[in-house]
Design a protein around this motif. Structure first.
Motif, short mmCIF file in Angstrom:
data_model
loop_
_atom_site.label_atom_id
_atom_site.label_comp_id
_atom_site.label_asym_id
_atom_site.label_seq_id
_atom_site.Cartn_x
_atom_site.Cartn_y
_atom_site.Cartn_z
N LEU A 58 60.38 63.48 0.60
CA LEU A 58 59.81 64.71 1.13
C LEU A 58 58.87 64.43 2.29
O LEU A 58 58.88 65.11 3.32
CB LEU A 58 59.08 65.47 0.01
N ILE A 59 58.03 63.38 2.12
CA ILE A 59 57.09 63.05 3.18
C ILE A 59 57.83 62.64 4.44
O ILE A 59 57.50 63.08 5.55
CB ILE A 59 56.13 61.93 2.72
N LEU A 63 59.15 65.70 6.13
CA LEU A 63 58.12 66.49 6.81
C LEU A 63 57.64 65.80 8.07
O LEU A 63 57.49 66.43 9.12
CB LEU A 63 56.93 66.74 5.87
N PHE A 116 59.84 65.83 15.44
CA PHE A 116 60.86 66.55 16.19
C PHE A 116 60.25 67.75 16.93
O PHE A 116 60.45 67.93 18.13
CB PHE A 116 61.94 67.02 15.20
N PHE A 117 59.43 68.54 16.22
CA PHE A 117 58.83 69.73 16.83
C PHE A 117 57.86 69.35 17.93
O PHE A 117 57.84 69.96 19.00
CB PHE A 117 58.10 70.56 15.76
N ASN A 163 59.71 68.19 21.05
CA ASN A 163 60.27 69.35 21.76
C ASN A 163 59.18 70.11 22.50
O ASN A 163 59.34 70.49 23.67
CB ASN A 163 60.94 70.31 20.78
N ALA A 164 58.05 70.32 21.80
CA ALA A 164 56.97 71.10 22.40
C ALA A 164 56.45 70.40 23.64
O ALA A 164 56.25 71.05 24.68
CB ALA A 164 55.85 71.29 21.38
N ASN A 186 58.99 70.76 26.39
CA ASN A 186 59.03 72.13 26.92
C ASN A 186 57.80 72.44 27.75
O ASN A 186 57.88 73.18 28.74
CB ASN A 186 59.13 73.13 25.76
N MET A 187 56.64 71.87 27.32
CA MET A 187 55.42 72.17 28.06
C MET A 187 55.42 71.47 29.41
O MET A 187 54.95 72.02 30.40
CB MET A 187 54.20 71.78 27.24
N LYS A 200 58.04 70.83 31.10
CA LYS A 200 58.97 71.61 31.93
C LYS A 200 58.30 72.86 32.49
O LYS A 200 58.53 73.26 33.62
CB LYS A 200 60.21 72.00 31.09
N ALA A 231 49.18 77.80 24.55
CA ALA A 231 49.52 78.44 23.28
C ALA A 231 49.06 77.63 22.08
O ALA A 231 48.39 78.17 21.18
CB ALA A 231 51.03 78.66 23.21
N ILE A 232 49.37 76.33 22.05
CA ILE A 232 49.12 75.56 20.83
C ILE A 232 47.63 75.47 20.52
O ILE A 232 47.19 75.72 19.40
CB ILE A 232 49.76 74.16 20.96
N ILE A 288 46.23 79.00 19.50
CA ILE A 288 46.67 79.42 18.16
C ILE A 288 45.94 78.61 17.10
O ILE A 288 45.43 79.14 16.11
CB ILE A 288 48.20 79.28 18.03
N LEU A 339 58.85 77.27 21.58
CA LEU A 339 58.24 76.07 22.15
C LEU A 339 58.64 74.81 21.38
O LEU A 339 58.84 73.75 21.98
CB LEU A 339 56.71 76.23 22.12
N ILE A 340 58.76 74.92 20.05
CA ILE A 340 59.00 73.70 19.27
C ILE A 340 60.48 73.43 19.06
O ILE A 340 60.84 72.39 18.51
CB ILE A 340 58.28 73.75 17.90
#
Lengths: 386, 347
Positions: A21-22, A25, A31-32, A35-36, A39-40, A42, A352-353, A356, B205-206
């Protein structure tokens, strides 16, 4: 054989599941985040908290902290936090009062009174809070008269479709002294009650705590506030041209959000109060009455203290809900932390990040503090079984 | 039982003592003061027939406005000639629920699983189109249909996730328990409006660049996660109410964790927590209104947007009364149902 028994060992399998599980996660997070950041890059957004020290340039119609448009974004953040706290604290106080009144009315032996209270509870609990917010804002306050035809409250405060204009003290100095006096007298009461409790344990004598309490909690603060208000020159709003000048304008967004939060939450608190009082066994008040206590003292000495034990955990939940629900003001642009920071500041900076994360942290920190406080109170009043 | 004349009963109830009599008079005056103008406005002075604003009498409610806008309140901007698709999706959902409720006991679970597999994708296909149906963008959806869509699909995310996290919170495995607690407390601690903003800003975004995600889907996912945390607490109540012996007996029979959970523990725990889960579903229906802040127009959003129509200026009260009444009817019916479940369980 050995391998098989190793796989079938419960402890080995348990650890395998947890580690899997760890890994899952951590993998998802990586991965997120990748991507972030891609994307940022870009989109040409720099990450980090440097944007907080940039000039905000955002005008706010309702400020308690002395913020102006030329201050930095971090100051704007505090304006939002202060506005969230202001509406939350006042709404909790008023909703508790109204909720207790309706809850007790619901239990009244007067048929009509308890029916009306019940109808109110069924009405507000089954309609979305956002409905009430919009209704108060666009339905009620928008329908109030123009400033020229304001509804006057004792000639010092004026209610119209631009909010409530209230008098403001010219110099806050006297009020600072009054606040200090109130704080000292409350600490004094706290010390006195601790001393009285110790003395009672030692000698069994009751101290006149009620009189002391009344004096230190109510009379002294009232006198201090009265002195401060009389010794200060007040800036009383006056009608000039098309609007009131002077005083402090409580914006319609605040009034609408407060009214919605109070009327809605009171319905839930009323049910908690009813449940709490009904949970106290009937024999308790019968026994108290057999001992010769009057109804008022039965309620305050026997029923309410026991009901409070049942009521505290769900009341805590309601108070936390008020804190979270104060964000509904974003729908009518009440400048709370969500609409100022997650709305205006985010639109201006695109961070955003960071924004938030900061906004969520505000709610989590305040929420944890409130539940810690209420847990402490709960532990204090809980039934001690020895 | 002695027959008491109802008149004397009422006299006793309302005017038993001078004090109750006084209270009654005050309350009756108060009710009259509020109710009489309200009834005059809503019924007596109201206009029911007509087609334009000009048909409406001043001073009363103009229900003509609701008649003219009824389609929008129900379907949003969904193309008029395609509304039958929404109707069929609604009828299928209702038929699915009813068939599960009225099926014989032994078929019920299988039927429920079959419905859960078939209906959700079928519903999305009917509403959004493709494969022979005209494609309809989600920005054209709205009104009551959207309120129900968001509520149902968000709970399709929330219920399984919530069950998993409730089990995780009760688990003997420390790390799994810790992760579940953090998840539940995080989502319960932040405002739903912030979560909707978060989902609509962070999800694109993610995800890898190029994968677009529909803004309605973002809102549904965000709401689903929050409600999952609340559902988890509701299910935890059911798990805690179940005697430990149930799982111990299942283990003694040689069932492993998942079999014991799925066959013995969960069916009983879910039955106990059904009223609490219904209450969370009511809260979800009420909270779907918040999608308004990301410009998705559910029933309340459509009501609010209709106020901007220049042909129908000043219809605030009519729009609010109508949409409020629909919310009230749905939530009241569900809460009564949840209460009757609770009573049945106690007996």
């Amino acid at each position: 054989m050995n391998v098989l028994s190793f796989i079938n060992d419960k402890r080995v399998r348990d650890w395998f599941y947890q580690i899997a599980l760890i890994v899952l996660l951590v993998g998802l997070t990586v991965f997120f985040v990748r991507n972030a950041s891609e994307n940022m890059v870009k989109a040409g957004i720099a990450s980090g908290f440097d944007f907080l020290w940039r000039t905000s340039g955002i005008e706010v119609p309702f400020v308690l902290t002395g913020y102006t448009q030329s201050d930095d974004i971090f100051a704007l953040f505090w304006v939002g936090v202060a506005n969230t706290m202001l509406v939350t604290v006042i709404a909790i106080a008023l909703a508790t009062l109204l909720g207790f009144a309706i809850g007790i009315a619901r239990l009244s032996s007067h048929w009509l009174l308890s029916t009306i209270a019940g109808a109110y509870i069924e009405f507000v609990r089954n309609i979305p809070l956002l409905f009430f917010v919009l209704f108060w804002y666009f339905g009620v306050i928008a329908a109030l008269p123009q400033p020229r035809q304001s509804i006057s409250l004792f000639g010092v405060a004026f209610l119209n479709n631009r909010g409530i204009t209230i008098p403001l003290p010219d110099a806050p100095g006297n009020f600072r002294w009054a606040a200090l006096v109130i704080l000292v007298s409350w600490v004094g009461y706290w010390l006195a009650s601790a001393w009285a409790r110790k003395r009672k344990e030692r000698t069994g004598q009751d101290a006149p705590l009620l009189a002391i309490g009344l004096g230190l909690i109510v009379v002294v603060p009232a006198l201090a506030i009265a002195w401060a208000s009389l010794a200060t020159r007040w800036d009383i709003p006056v009608l000039r041209g098309f609007n009131y000048r002077g005083g402090f304008v409580v914006i319609p967004e605040f009034v609408a959000l407060l009214a919605a939060l109070v009327t809605y939450t009171a319905g839930f608190i009323a049910e908690i109060v009813r449940g709490g009082i009904e949970s106290v066994a009937k024999g308790q008040s019968e026994a108290a009455s057999a001992l010769g206590l009057r109804p008022g003292r039965i309620l305050s000495l026997v029923v309410i203290p026991q009901a409070l034990r049942v009521m505290t955990p769900p009341l805590t939940n309601q108070y936390l809900n008020v804190l979270k629900n104060s964000s509904f003001g974003a729908a009518i642009a009440y400048p709370d932390v969500v609409s100022l920071f997650m709305g205006s500041a985010l639109n201006n900076t695109g961070q955003a990040i960071e924004i938030i994360a900061m906004t969520l942290a505000v709610y989590l920190v305040i929420g944890l503090a409130v539940s810690a406080l209420m847990n402490w109170y709960n532990a204090r009043i809980a039934l001690v079984t020895r | 039982m002695t027959r008491v004349s109802s008149l004397s009963l009422w006299r006793e109830r309302l005017f038993g003592t001078p004090f109750t009599g006084f209270t009654s008079v005050v309350l009756v005056v108060l009710i009259a003061w509020i109710a009489i103008p309200l009834i005059r406005w809503a019924v007596i002075d109201a206009t029911w027939l007509g087609s334009t604003r000009a048909d409406c009498a001043p001073g009363g409610a103009c229900w003509v406005f609701i008649r003219a806008r009824f389609g929008q309140f129900m379907y949003g901007l969904y193309p008029v000639d395609q509304r039958w698709r929404v109707d069929i999706a609604g009828i299928l959902t209702l038929a699915g629920i009813l068939s599960v409720v009225f099926a014989p006991q032994r078929l019920r679970l299988k039927l429920a699983v079959a419905m859960l597999v078939i209906l959700p994708p079928l519903g999305i296909w009917l509403l959004s189109g493709g494969f022979g149906l005209r494609y309809i963008e989600t920005r054209e959806w709205g009104g009551l249909m959207l309120t129900l869509f968001i509520s149902i699909y968000a709970s399709l995310i929330a219920i399984p996730l919530g069950i998993l996290f409730a089990l995780g919170r009760q688990s003997e495995l420390r790390i799994i328990r810790l992760i579940s607690v953090i998840f539940i407390e995080f989502w319960r601690g932040v405002p739903i409006i912030a979560v909707i903003f978060l989902a609509s800003l962070l999800l694109p975004l993610i995800l890898p660049g190029g994968i677009g995600i529909d803004r309605l889907a973002r809102a549904v996912i965000g709401l689903g996660f929050v409600i999952a945390a609340y559902m988890a607490e509701a299910v935890r109540g059911g798990l805690q109410a179940l005697p430990r012996g149930q799982r111990e007996a299942a283990t003694a029979l040689g069932l492993n964790y998942w079999k014991a959970t799925g066959l013995i523990v969960l069916p009983q725990a879910l039955r106990i927590s059904l009223p609490a889960m219904t209450n969370e579903f009511i809260a979800l229906i009420k909270n779907t209104t918040l999608v308004l802040v990301v410009s998705i127009l559910d029933l309340l959003g459509i009501a609010q947007a209709s106020l901007a129509d220049p042909n129908w200026v000043g219809m605030n009260m009519e729009a609010y009364v109508f949409s409020g009444a629909i919310y009230w009817l749905i939530c009241f019916a569900l809460s009564r149902w949840s209460r009757s479940l609770e009573k049945k369980r106690r007996l």
